[in-house]
Motif scaffolding. Structure first.
Motif, PDB file in Angstrom:
ATOM      1  N   PHE A  30     -35.946  23.419 109.207  1.00 23.27           N
ATOM      2  CA  PHE A  30     -36.901  22.728 108.352  1.00 23.27           C
ATOM      3  C   PHE A  30     -38.078  22.229 109.176  1.00 23.27           C
ATOM      4  O   PHE A  30     -37.921  21.866 110.342  1.00 23.27           O
ATOM      5  CB  PHE A  30     -36.229  21.532 107.654  1.00 23.27           C
ATOM      6  CG  PHE A  30     -35.184  21.939 106.665  1.00 23.27           C
ATOM      7  CD1 PHE A  30     -35.512  22.142 105.342  1.00 23.27           C
ATOM      8  CD2 PHE A  30     -33.865  22.129 107.053  1.00 23.27           C
ATOM      9  CE1 PHE A  30     -34.549  22.532 104.419  1.00 23.27           C
ATOM     10  CE2 PHE A  30     -32.899  22.517 106.146  1.00 23.27           C
ATOM     11  CZ  PHE A  30     -33.245  22.713 104.821  1.00 23.27           C
ATOM     12  N   LYS A  34     -37.659  14.807 106.956  1.00 22.52           N
ATOM     13  CA  LYS A  34     -37.583  14.404 105.554  1.00 22.52           C
ATOM     14  C   LYS A  34     -37.111  15.563 104.669  1.00 22.52           C
ATOM     15  O   LYS A  34     -36.263  15.376 103.799  1.00 22.52           O
ATOM     16  CB  LYS A  34     -38.937  13.879 105.071  1.00 22.52           C
ATOM     17  CG  LYS A  34     -38.871  13.392 103.623  1.00 22.52           C
ATOM     18  CD  LYS A  34     -40.190  12.911 103.127  1.00 22.52           C
ATOM     19  CE  LYS A  34     -40.184  12.407 101.718  1.00 22.52           C
ATOM     20  NZ  LYS A  34     -39.117  12.747 100.840  1.00 22.52           N
ATOM     21  N   GLU A  35     -37.660  16.755 104.909  1.00 21.24           N
ATOM     22  CA  GLU A  35     -37.259  17.916 104.115  1.00 21.24           C
ATOM     23  C   GLU A  35     -35.789  18.253 104.349  1.00 21.24           C
ATOM     24  O   GLU A  35     -35.073  18.618 103.419  1.00 21.24           O
ATOM     25  CB  GLU A  35     -38.137  19.121 104.448  1.00 21.24           C
ATOM     26  CG  GLU A  35     -39.553  18.980 103.928  1.00 21.24           C
ATOM     27  CD  GLU A  35     -40.405  20.181 104.263  1.00 21.24           C
ATOM     28  OE1 GLU A  35     -39.875  21.306 104.322  1.00 21.24           O
ATOM     29  OE2 GLU A  35     -41.622  19.991 104.448  1.00 21.24           O
ATOM     30  N   TYR A  36     -35.337  18.115 105.588  1.00 19.95           N
ATOM     31  CA  TYR A  36     -33.926  18.357 105.897  1.00 19.95           C
ATOM     32  C   TYR A  36     -33.029  17.339 105.191  1.00 19.95           C
ATOM     33  O   TYR A  36     -32.011  17.694 104.602  1.00 19.95           O
ATOM     34  CB  TYR A  36     -33.705  18.312 107.406  1.00 19.95           C
ATOM     35  CG  TYR A  36     -32.271  18.475 107.827  1.00 19.95           C
ATOM     36  CD1 TYR A  36     -31.565  19.641 107.552  1.00 19.95           C
ATOM     37  CD2 TYR A  36     -31.610  17.463 108.518  1.00 19.95           C
ATOM     38  CE1 TYR A  36     -30.242  19.800 107.948  1.00 19.95           C
ATOM     39  CE2 TYR A  36     -30.291  17.617 108.918  1.00 19.95           C
ATOM     40  CZ  TYR A  36     -29.620  18.789 108.632  1.00 19.95           C
ATOM     41  OH  TYR A  36     -28.312  18.935 109.022  1.00 19.95           O
ATOM     42  N   ASP A  38     -33.736  15.688 102.456  1.00 19.99           N
ATOM     43  CA  ASP A  38     -33.770  15.993 101.027  1.00 19.99           C
ATOM     44  C   ASP A  38     -32.799  17.129 100.697  1.00 19.99           C
ATOM     45  O   ASP A  38     -32.096  17.086  99.681  1.00 19.99           O
ATOM     46  CB  ASP A  38     -35.185  16.363 100.583  1.00 19.99           C
ATOM     47  CG  ASP A  38     -36.143  15.188 100.625  1.00 19.99           C
ATOM     48  OD1 ASP A  38     -35.665  14.026 100.687  1.00 19.99           O
ATOM     49  OD2 ASP A  38     -37.369  15.425 100.614  1.00 19.99           O
ATOM     50  N   TYR A  39     -32.780  18.145 101.554  1.00 26.05           N
ATOM     51  CA  TYR A  39     -31.856  19.277 101.390  1.00 26.05           C
ATOM     52  C   TYR A  39     -30.406  18.779 101.426  1.00 26.05           C
ATOM     53  O   TYR A  39     -29.596  19.132 100.564  1.00 26.05           O
ATOM     54  CB  TYR A  39     -32.120  20.291 102.500  1.00 26.05           C
ATOM     55  CG  TYR A  39     -31.083  21.374 102.668  1.00 26.05           C
ATOM     56  CD1 TYR A  39     -31.046  22.476 101.825  1.00 26.05           C
ATOM     57  CD2 TYR A  39     -30.155  21.312 103.699  1.00 26.05           C
ATOM     58  CE1 TYR A  39     -30.109  23.486 101.996  1.00 26.05           C
ATOM     59  CE2 TYR A  39     -29.209  22.308 103.880  1.00 26.05           C
ATOM     60  CZ  TYR A  39     -29.190  23.388 103.029  1.00 26.05           C
ATOM     61  OH  TYR A  39     -28.253  24.386 103.209  1.00 26.05           O
TER      62      TYR A  39
END
Length: 192
Positions: A30, A34-36, A38-39
């Protein structure tokens, strides 16, 4: 996939294993933390809902779509994990990673009989029941590659990054240390 089990704990384990084998991306896959996160949160929400039986058909559709879209990445991550586990196992035994020929030779040697003990392994004694070393084998290197001992060739930046992540995983932060130091310092001041 419907997991039928009389024990709810076994059901949860089976669901978590299945989901982890499909949603197996890592932080470095990622662009941002933050994106990780969220995942991971989305995966945990789906896992919880499957365990509790909430919107199972909708979640199964999401899983099937994700598998179809990311089949290649899922297989790459599974292969990477298998390689890392094999390397960690070999490192824990103090041996280099095995090839297919080495594995078949090891299997033949393990079938040699009761008294056969591989080099560097412990064999039981007959008096007292305590294990005894069969050779003076070197001590195993920790699974982390021994970088805590200064053995690995990692650069200083990666060592400090690994130490920082380990500290954060353990719940430590610089703010907590500062706050505690201030509380202890001002807690010792007596006002009369």
């Amino acid at each position: 996939m419907v997991v039928s089990s009389t024990n709810p704990h076994n059901k949860e384990i089976a669901i978590r294993r299945r989901i982890a084998s499909i949603f197996n991306k890592r932080e470095d896959d990622f662009p941002s933390l933050k994106e990780y996160n969220d995942y991971l949160e989305e995966v945990e929400d789906m896992t919880f809902n499957l365990i509790e039986g909430i919107d199972v058909s909708l979640i199964e559709e999401k899983i099937a779509a994700y598998q179809e879209e990311n089949a290649e990445q899922i297989m790459i991550n599974r292969a990477r994990k298998a390689e890392e586990l094999a390397a960690a196992l070999a490192a824990s035994k103090g041996q280099p990673a095995q090839t297919d020929n080495d594995v078949s030779t090891a299997n033949q040697n393990s079938q040699a009989g009761f008294g056969a003990v591989p080099q560097g392994q412990y064999a039981p004694t007959f008096a007292g029941g305590q294990p005894r070393p069969t050779s003076m084998a070197p001590q195993p290197i920790p699974l982390g590659g021994g970088d805590m001992l200064g053995i690995a060739g990692d650069d200083e930046e990666s060592k400090s990054l690994r130490a920082e992540r380990g500290a954060r995983a353990g719940g430590w932060s610089i703010e907590i240390s500062r706050k505690r130091a201030l509380e202890e310092a001002f807690g010792s001041i007596w006002i009369c």
